[in-house]
Structures are given as structure tokens and as C-alpha cells.
Design a protein around this motif. Structure first.
Motif, PDB file in Angstrom:
ATOM      1  N   ALA A 107     -33.129 -56.075  10.549  1.00 18.87           N
ATOM      2  CA  ALA A 107     -31.827 -56.501  11.054  1.00 18.87           C
ATOM      3  C   ALA A 107     -31.975 -57.469  12.220  1.00 18.87           C
ATOM      4  O   ALA A 107     -31.240 -58.461  12.326  1.00 18.87           O
ATOM      5  CB  ALA A 107     -31.010 -55.279  11.472  1.00 18.87           C
ATOM      6  N   LYS A 108     -32.935 -57.210  13.102  1.00 16.21           N
ATOM      7  CA  LYS A 108     -33.153 -58.117  14.229  1.00 16.21           C
ATOM      8  C   LYS A 108     -33.613 -59.482  13.752  1.00 16.21           C
ATOM      9  O   LYS A 108     -33.215 -60.511  14.297  1.00 16.21           O
ATOM     10  CB  LYS A 108     -34.176 -57.512  15.184  1.00 16.21           C
ATOM     11  N   GLU A 109     -34.455 -59.505  12.715  1.00 17.58           N
ATOM     12  CA  GLU A 109     -34.928 -60.782  12.190  1.00 17.58           C
ATOM     13  C   GLU A 109     -33.782 -61.605  11.608  1.00 17.58           C
ATOM     14  O   GLU A 109     -33.797 -62.838  11.673  1.00 17.58           O
ATOM     15  CB  GLU A 109     -35.998 -60.533  11.124  1.00 17.58           C
ATOM     16  N   LYS A 110     -32.788 -60.936  11.064  1.00 13.69           N
ATOM     17  CA  LYS A 110     -31.650 -61.630  10.448  1.00 13.69           C
ATOM     18  C   LYS A 110     -30.483 -61.802  11.407  1.00 13.69           C
ATOM     19  O   LYS A 110     -29.451 -62.379  11.023  1.00 13.69           O
ATOM     20  CB  LYS A 110     -31.181 -60.860   9.209  1.00 13.69           C
ATOM     21  N   GLY A 111     -30.608 -61.299  12.634  1.00 18.01           N
ATOM     22  CA  GLY A 111     -29.509 -61.402  13.580  1.00 18.01           C
ATOM     23  C   GLY A 111     -28.348 -60.497  13.241  1.00 18.01           C
ATOM     24  O   GLY A 111     -27.189 -60.835  13.521  1.00 18.01           O
ATOM     25  N   GLU A 112     -28.625 -59.331  12.670  1.00  8.90           N
ATOM     26  CA  GLU A 112     -27.584 -58.393  12.257  1.00  8.90           C
ATOM     27  C   GLU A 112     -27.632 -57.139  13.128  1.00  8.90           C
ATOM     28  O   GLU A 112     -28.642 -56.843  13.778  1.00  8.90           O
ATOM     29  CB  GLU A 112     -27.747 -58.019  10.779  1.00  8.90           C
ATOM     30  N   TRP A 113     -26.530 -56.417  13.117  1.00  2.00           N
ATOM     31  CA  TRP A 113     -26.455 -55.145  13.837  1.00  2.00           C
ATOM     32  C   TRP A 113     -26.635 -54.007  12.823  1.00  2.00           C
ATOM     33  O   TRP A 113     -25.828 -53.837  11.930  1.00  2.00           O
ATOM     34  CB  TRP A 113     -25.123 -55.004  14.555  1.00  2.00           C
ATOM     35  N   PRO A 114     -27.708 -53.209  12.942  1.00  2.00           N
ATOM     36  CA  PRO A 114     -27.972 -52.173  11.942  1.00  2.00           C
ATOM     37  C   PRO A 114     -27.070 -50.949  12.111  1.00  2.00           C
ATOM     38  O   PRO A 114     -26.827 -50.487  13.229  1.00  2.00           O
ATOM     39  CB  PRO A 114     -29.440 -51.806  12.194  1.00  2.00           C
ATOM     40  N   VAL A 115     -26.579 -50.458  10.998  1.00  4.46           N
ATOM     41  CA  VAL A 115     -25.811 -49.211  10.956  1.00  4.46           C
ATOM     42  C   VAL A 115     -26.597 -48.246  10.077  1.00  4.46           C
ATOM     43  O   VAL A 115     -26.707 -48.439   8.863  1.00  4.46           O
ATOM     44  CB  VAL A 115     -24.398 -49.439  10.391  1.00  4.46           C
ATOM     45  N   LEU A 116     -27.150 -47.207  10.663  1.00  2.00           N
ATOM     46  CA  LEU A 116     -28.004 -46.246   9.970  1.00  2.00           C
ATOM     47  C   LEU A 116     -27.176 -45.021   9.608  1.00  2.00           C
ATOM     48  O   LEU A 116     -26.653 -44.328  10.496  1.00  2.00           O
ATOM     49  CB  LEU A 116     -29.186 -45.850  10.856  1.00  2.00           C
ATOM     50  N   ILE A 117     -27.051 -44.761   8.312  1.00  2.00           N
ATOM     51  CA  ILE A 117     -26.251 -43.631   7.817  1.00  2.00           C
ATOM     52  C   ILE A 117     -27.220 -42.567   7.316  1.00  2.00           C
ATOM     53  O   ILE A 117     -27.931 -42.783   6.328  1.00  2.00           O
ATOM     54  CB  ILE A 117     -25.310 -44.084   6.694  1.00  2.00           C
TER      55      ILE A 117
END
Length: 754
Positions: A107-117
Motif C-alpha cells: 500500500a505504501k508503494e502505491k500511495g494507498e491507505w491500507p484497511v486490514l479486515i
């Protein structure tokens, strides 16, 4: 006194009217005051606005920019569902941590905010493993992600710690959480400390409420203060009174009763943020696409295979695909199965059988993905709908008319089967049914309470408990035509997961570095397909029948018997491996051949065994070429007609071959030993004269016993001779005593002795 003209002036943001001279005086006074205060202001700035202060201001601006960037990154949310199985073991712990680290890194590599379910499943877990995982999930290392605990079922025991360690908790309405200390005979201080620690870290569940779930001996109160509502243990009420003004308090759960809360109760208490019946509801609540809640079954190592389903679907192709998948699961433990579909359909029954097989695979162990680059029409769409995911080319076709039109009488039966498969794979049953029933009308509906979109027919909508909450939108189906979706539309409707332009994009979508191993049929599969083709089947039956005729015309067991046996063996072997024949057909064929041989060599005369044997052989050959016994629709009727045509063609060919063999083989240099030559005209006259000269007068008055039933002809044993006889007076059963009453040359007439 001269009057000054009226004008409007704006002072300090307000509009006022007055004389210009007065306003100017006020302005001049203010300016003078400002000039007097300017040195003091400069002194103040020199004292307080230092380089450090300017640097801090720069940091504040950078912090504000970083906060804006973080907020922007949260808008690009990347969800991932991670299954937390029970019991929580070292293997489960390491797998969860590895997947979390991998997701955050990507997610960091893609510039995204991870949501872990974290989907937490019921089961007893040891305290040590559970608290280790809970401390990891609530550690500062995961502040760069949103953690969500999803409880589809009741979770008790120390797995409650894992749910408490997440930022949010989502539960099924009827699921329960609590009884955390059910496995503990005595609640140790270290265990209490761990629950207090995890509750304080995330503050998702109030500390005292968490301790009540751990220790049923505590009494939990709900307390109204002058500023808030709080949940505290009875032993801490006095402590709370020192800090806040308590308005009222009452017992929520008495001492001795376990702290267990249903999803709806937890939602009212405020530590559950949403109620969700399915994973798709979780995605909707979190603002994520449905693919974000698809479980990762790779366990870090993809073992992919690719299996092609191309051309018209038949019993052999469907059985072939099923066999290849079973072999790959057994031999290589594959966990990613790409079913490459490029088919116009062809056999609804066989497609449903294959679809049921695919839907029955454990989706927690392996993922099935239907890749459709061109078309999956008619019943081929059933196979795609049975896979866990569907990926299509934007212009590929799913559903619609194909090579075979389902009879109206069979539509409802097939609709029920396909709707069940679609519901099992969390797809719209109504859209699946519309691909079969051209008269079904399906609309898009939106639920007013939460904006959820779904697709129903009027009958489906009427069956819902909350039917009044759904607002009807546009029509999806076309009147009189089965539903046909292209890739882009299928993705919009939630039927397909993604669209790709080629297989390279497909591999990139799933992180496949190399092409999945293409599992192709082996030489045995190609041989089976060839032997099951109508042309080869006809040839085997023709050759087998002709060879059997040649064997019956020659003494002993020779080449004809060997060839006939091989032909019929290949016919039934290929049908058995192709999935259309079983032991029943083989037994029927064997019984029929036994009856025919009895009729020819043992019990000549009436023909009952011959008739029964012929029918048994014909039935066995027909049943061996189809998967049904009696046709129930037009497709099966067409299959039966084709099989009968092959069988009749083989019969006619056998008769023609027998006539040719009888005429030419006896005179051929090599083959004359295989077939006895028919007697010439001179030999026939000699045989007739010899039979005419044969006298059986010595048998007159002799007695014997019938060896076969006399109807009226048959055989009887008189003395040590087996003689052809005729009954005088009708039927005589086998084994009856008889007496010779008349002899005319070779004709012997007998009468039963009563």
C-alpha cells in the motif's frame, strides 16, 4: 451654513453614512495612533518572533501538509481480508503478521491507505498466542493502517483479545462476543493486566467492559454522569464518583453472569461500529469494493494452474476438465485454478454438473477464477458463475444465446440450480436466472437506508422482509431475450471482479510472474475423446459386429473372436472413462451376449433368448453413449436420436459386411480359413439325397425324454441318440417322457406319455 453632500464609506467592514469631514478626522486619528504604536510592535516582534519560532512555524506548515497528504492517501483505500482461524497457533500468528506486513508495504508503494479486515472465526485459543497477536495488532507499527475485526459468528475465549486490538469491530447481528475467560479456572493477575493493556491501547472496548467479558464474577454497571455515559465495574464506582458527578447507575450485568453481547447489543453499547451479515456488507460499510473482502488463500505461495474449456461443452469435455482439476489438487495441491473459458455452451446438464463441482471446491483452500477473453455463452456461463471470481475482456460476452436453446419445460429446473450456485458465490441470483429465462424482468434496486444496490425480479423483491425500503431503478434485462453482459457491464453489475485486455494484465492482477502451468489432456484423454466420437464409435461397432459374424461362421475361437472382443472392449472402456457408461451397461451387454449364444448353440427353436439378448445388447450400447436413461428434454432427445443413428448405421454396415465376407472371403488365399465356404449346388443335392436316404425306422415304438421343449419341434434323447423330433398334439415340456409313434425318413413324430 453650506450642507455637505451625502456619501457612503466602508470602515472596518461595515457601511456607514456620515459627513466626510468627520470620517476623515477619525481616519487621521487612527493613523496617528498606529504610527505611535509601530515602534512598540517592532520591539515585540524582535522579542518573540525568533528564528526558532519561524522554524516551528515551518514545521507546523509541513505537518499540516503531511496531514493533508495522509487524508488524501486515506481516500485511496486498499482493503485486504485476512482470515484468523481458530485455534490461534504459532503458524496462524506468523501468517497473519506476514500478510499484514506485506499489505502495508504494498500500500505504501502505491500511495494507498491500507484497511486490514481480520475475519475472526470461533474456536478455543490459548492465552499466550492470542495476546501476542493482539499486542502486535495494537502496536504503533500498525498506526499506518486501519484495522477492523469482523465477527461473522460467535467468538468467545481469548480470541476476544484480537477483536479488541483493532480500531473497529463489525459483527453479524446474531453473533456474540464475550466469555473471554471461559477456559480459565482462575483469572490470573497477568491475564487481567493483558486485557486492561489491550483495551487501553485501542479504546475500542471500554476497559471495565472488557474485564467483565473476562471475569463473570464481576458486576458491570451503566453509569450516567453529568457529562457522559460510562460502563464501570461495581468495585470502581466509588473511584468514579471522586472524578465525576454521578447522576444515576444501574446494573447492566450482575455478578456471576458471563459478559456476552450479541451484535445488536454491542452496537447499542457503542463498541461495534457496524452490523454486517456478509463480507459484502463489510465492504459496503467501509467504503471498499467487494474484491477487498475476498480471502487470500495463497498462504504466501501461489501454486497456479490453467485449464482450458474451449469449444462446445459436452459430457466428455466437462468430465475432462473435472478430472484434470481433481488430479492437480491431488498431485500438486494447487491453490489457484484459472479456468480459461472460450465456449458457446452446448450441454446445460453437463455444464451444471461441472459448475456444481467447481462451486463445491473449498474456497478457503483454493481460489477458482474464470478468465473469459472472448465468450462464455448460454450454459458456459454456468461454469463461470460457479468460480470464486470472474475476469473478462471489456468486450467479452457472458450469457446470452448459444449453440443450444434450453427447452421451456426445463427452464425453471435449471434456473433453480444456477440461482443456488450464484448465491453460493455471492452473486445476484436474479441476474443469473435472467441468463436462462428470457421472460424474467430484473431491475436495479437501491436500499434507502444505506444506499446498497442489488438486483431483483418482482417476485424476489416481494419475498424480502424489508421490501418497502428498496427503490426501483433502471431495467437490466431486455424483454424476450436472455441476459447478455459484456465485460464492462458485468463489472459494473458486480458479476465480474475485473476487466483486463489480455492475459498479461490478468497475471499482473494476481501477481503471477510466469504463466500458470497449462494442464492439457494426456494421450489417454485424446484417445478417449477420439473413441467417443460418433465416427469412431460407429466404426468400432461395425468392425466388432462383422468380426463376431466371421467368428460364428468358423470353427473354434479364432481371429474374428479376438477382433470382436477388442472392439467392444474399446467401446465400453472409452465410454466408461468418458463418464457415460458404468458397470450396468457392461453387465447388460454381457447378459445379452450370453442369451444370444444360448439361443444359437443350446436352445434353438422359439427365439425367446435371442430376442431378449438382442434387446439387452442394443440397450447397453445406447446407454453407454449417454448420461441419461430416458430423454427428458429436447437436448437429450437429440442425443438419443444421434446415438440411435450411429447404432443403426453400424447394424446396416454389419449386414453389408457379412454379405461381402460370405461371398468373397472363402475364396481369398489367406482369409479362406476364417470363414467356411458355403456348399455348392452339387454338394447341396448330395446332402439332400443323403438325408433322404437316412432311415430312422428302428426308432418306431421306442421311448425317450425331451431334451428341449417341443413347440412342436425340438430335440429328444431316444436311447443314446439325440434326435430332431416333432410333437403330435401340441406343446411338450422339457424332460417329459415320450414315445415314437411315426417315422417318415428323417422325420420322427413323438407323443407325450401320460
Amino acid at each position: 451654513m453650506e450642507r455637505e453632500p451625502f456619501s457612503m464609506h466602508s470602515v472596518s467592514g461595515y457601511s456607514v453614512s456620515g459627513r466626510p469631514t468627520r470620517v476623515c478626522r477619525r481616519a487621521h486619528g487612527s493613523l496617528a495612533e498606529a504610527l505611535l504604536l509601530l515602534p512598540l510592535a517592532l520591539l515585540f516582534l524582535a522579542e518573540f518572533v525568533t528564528p526558532a519560532a519561524l522554524a516551528q512555524a515551518g514545521k507546523d506548515e509541513k505537518g499540516k501538509a503531511a496531514g493533508n497528504a495522509k487524508a488524501a492517501s486515506k481516500e485511496r483505500r486498499a482493503g485486504r481480508l485476512i482470515r484468523v482461524a481458530a485455534p490461534i497457533t504459532d503458524k496462524v500468528d506468523s501468517r497473519v503478521k506476514r500478510l499484514v506486513d506485506e499489505t502495508i508495504r504494498q500500500a505504501k508503494e502505491k500511495g494507498e491507505w491500507p484497511v486490514l479486515i481480520f475475519e475472526i472465526h470461533p474456536g478455543r485459543s490459548e492465552f499466550g498466542q492470542a495476546v501476542d497477536l493482539a499486542r502486535y495488532l495494537s502496536s504503533p507499527a500498525l498506526n499506518g493502517a486501519t484495522t477492523v475485526a469482523y465477527l461473522p459468528g460467535t467468538v468467545t475465549g481469548h480470541a476476544v483479545l484480537v477483536a479488541m486490538a483493532c480500531d473497529e469491530i463489525i459483527m453479524h447481528e446474531e453473533a456474540e462476543i464475550g466469555s473471554a475467560g471461559e477456559a480459565e479456572s482462575v483469572i490470573e493477575p497477568s491475564v487481567r493486566s493483558a486485557y486492561r493493556e489491550i483495551a487501553n491501547r485501542r479504546k475500542t472496548v471500554p476497559v471495565d467492559l472488557a474485564l467483565k467479558m473476562l471475569d463473570p464474577s464481576k458486576e458491570l454497571l451503566v453509569v450516567e454522569t453529568d457529562v457522559s455515559r460510562e460502563y464501570v465495574l461495581a468495585e470502581r464506582l466509588a473511584e468514579l464518583r471522586k472524578k465525576k458527578s454521578v447522576v444515576s447507575s444501574k446494573v447492566l450485568i450482575p455478578a456471576g453472569k458471563p459478559g456476552v453481547f450479541s451484535g445488536s447489543q454491542a452496537r447499542e453499547l457503542g463498541f461495534v461500529s457496524y452490523l454486517a451479515a456478509e463480507r459484502t456488507d463489510v465492504a459496503k460499510a467501509l467504503g471498499l469494493p467487494n474484491k477487498a473482502v475476498e480471502e487470500d488463500v495463497s498462504d504466501g505461495e501461489l501454486r497456479p494452474v490453467r485449464i482450458a474449456l474451449k469449444g462446445p461443452i459436452s459430457a466428455s469435455t466437462a468430465g475432462q476438465v473435472q478430472n484434470m482439476i481433481q488430479n492437480q489438487i491431488r498431485d500438486n495441491d494447487v491453490n489457484f485454478i484459472c479456468v480459461w473459458i472460450d465456449s458457446p455452451g452446448g450441454s446445460p446438464l453437463d455444464s451444471i454438473n461441472l459448475a456444481n463441482f467447481l462451486a463445491g471446491l473449498d474456497s478457503t483452500q483454493r481460489r477458482t477464477v474464470a478468465y473469459i477473453p472472448s465468450e462464455a455463452r448460454a450454459d458456459a456461463a454456468f461454469v463461470a458463475l460457479a468460480c470464486d471470481q470472474i475476469v473478462m475482456h471489456p468486450r467479452a460476452v457472458l450469457g446470452g444465446p448459444g449453440t443450444f436453446d434450453i427447452p421451456k419445460a426445463d427452464v425453471q429446473v435449471i434456473v433453480q440450480s444456477v440461482m443456488g450456485i450464484a448465491e453460493q458465490k455471492r452473486r445476484s441470483p436474479a441476474l443469473a436466472a435472467a441468463m436462462i429465462d428470457p421472460n424474467l424482468t430484473v431491475h436495479r434496486y437501491t436500499r434507502q437506508t444505506d444506499g446498497l444496490d442489488d438486483y431483483f425480479s418482482e417476485a424476489d423483491l416481494a419475498a424480502l422482509d424489508d421490501a418497502k425500503e428498496w427503490r426501483r431503478g433502471e431495467r437490466i434485462t431486455t424483454p424476450g431475450r436472455p441476459l447478455r453482459l459484456d465485460g464492462a457491464t458485468a463489472e459494473q453489475l458486480g458479476v465480474a471482479r475485473d476487466v483486463v485486455h489480455d492475459f498479461n494484465e490478468f497475471k499482473a492482477l494476481y501477481g503471477l510472474e510466469d504463466d500458470p502451468t497449462l494442464v492439457e489432456p494426456g494421450w489417454a484423454d485424446y484417445l478417449i475423446d477420439a473413441l467417443n466420437s460418433p465416427g469412431i464409435s460407429w466404426f468400432l461397432l461395425l468392425l466388432g459386429g462383422a468380426a463376431l459374424y466371421a467368428e460364428l461362421q468358423s470353427p473354434g475361437i479364432g481371429l474374428g473372436g479376438l477382433i470382436a472382443g477388442l472392439c467392444f472392449l474399446l467401446y465400453f472402456w472409452s465410454a466408461y472413462l468418458g463418464g457415460t457408461a458404468g458397470w450396468l451397461e457392461v453387465l447388460l451387454f454381457g447378459a445379452g451376449m450370453v442369451c444370444l449364444l444360448l439361443e444359437i448353440f443350446v436352445l434353438p427353436g422359439f427365439g425367446l433368448f435371442g430376442l431378449a439378448g438382442g434387446l439387452l445388447v442394443i440397450c447397453s450400447l445406447i446407454l453407454a453413449s449417454q448420461t441419461f436413461v430416458l430423454p427428458r428434454n429436447e437436448y437429450q432427445l437429440a442425443q438419443l436420436r444421434n446415438h440411435l443413428f450411429v447404432l443403426c448405421g453400424a447394424g446396416v454396415g454389419t449386414v453389408a459386411a457379412a454379405a461381402l465376407m460370405r461371398r468373397y472371403l472363402p475364396h481369398a488365399p489367406v482369409f479362406n480359413r476364417m470363414l467356411l465356404a458355403p456348399p455348392s449346388e452339387e454338394e447341396i443335392s448330395v446332402i439332400a439325397e443323403r438325408e433322404a436316404m437316412t432311415r430312422l425306422d428302428h426308432l418306431l415304438g421306442s421311448r425317450g425324454e425331451t431334451s428341449t421343449p417341443l413347440m412342436p419341434g425340438g430335440k429328444a434323447r431316444i436311447g443314446d441318440q439325440l434326435v430332431d423330433v416333432m410333437a403330435d398334439g401340441g406343446f411338450v415340456e422339457r424332460g417329459k417322457p415320450i414315445e415314437v409313434i411315426e417315422v417318415r425318413g428323417s422325420r420322427v413324430v413323438v407323443r407325450e406319455i401320460t
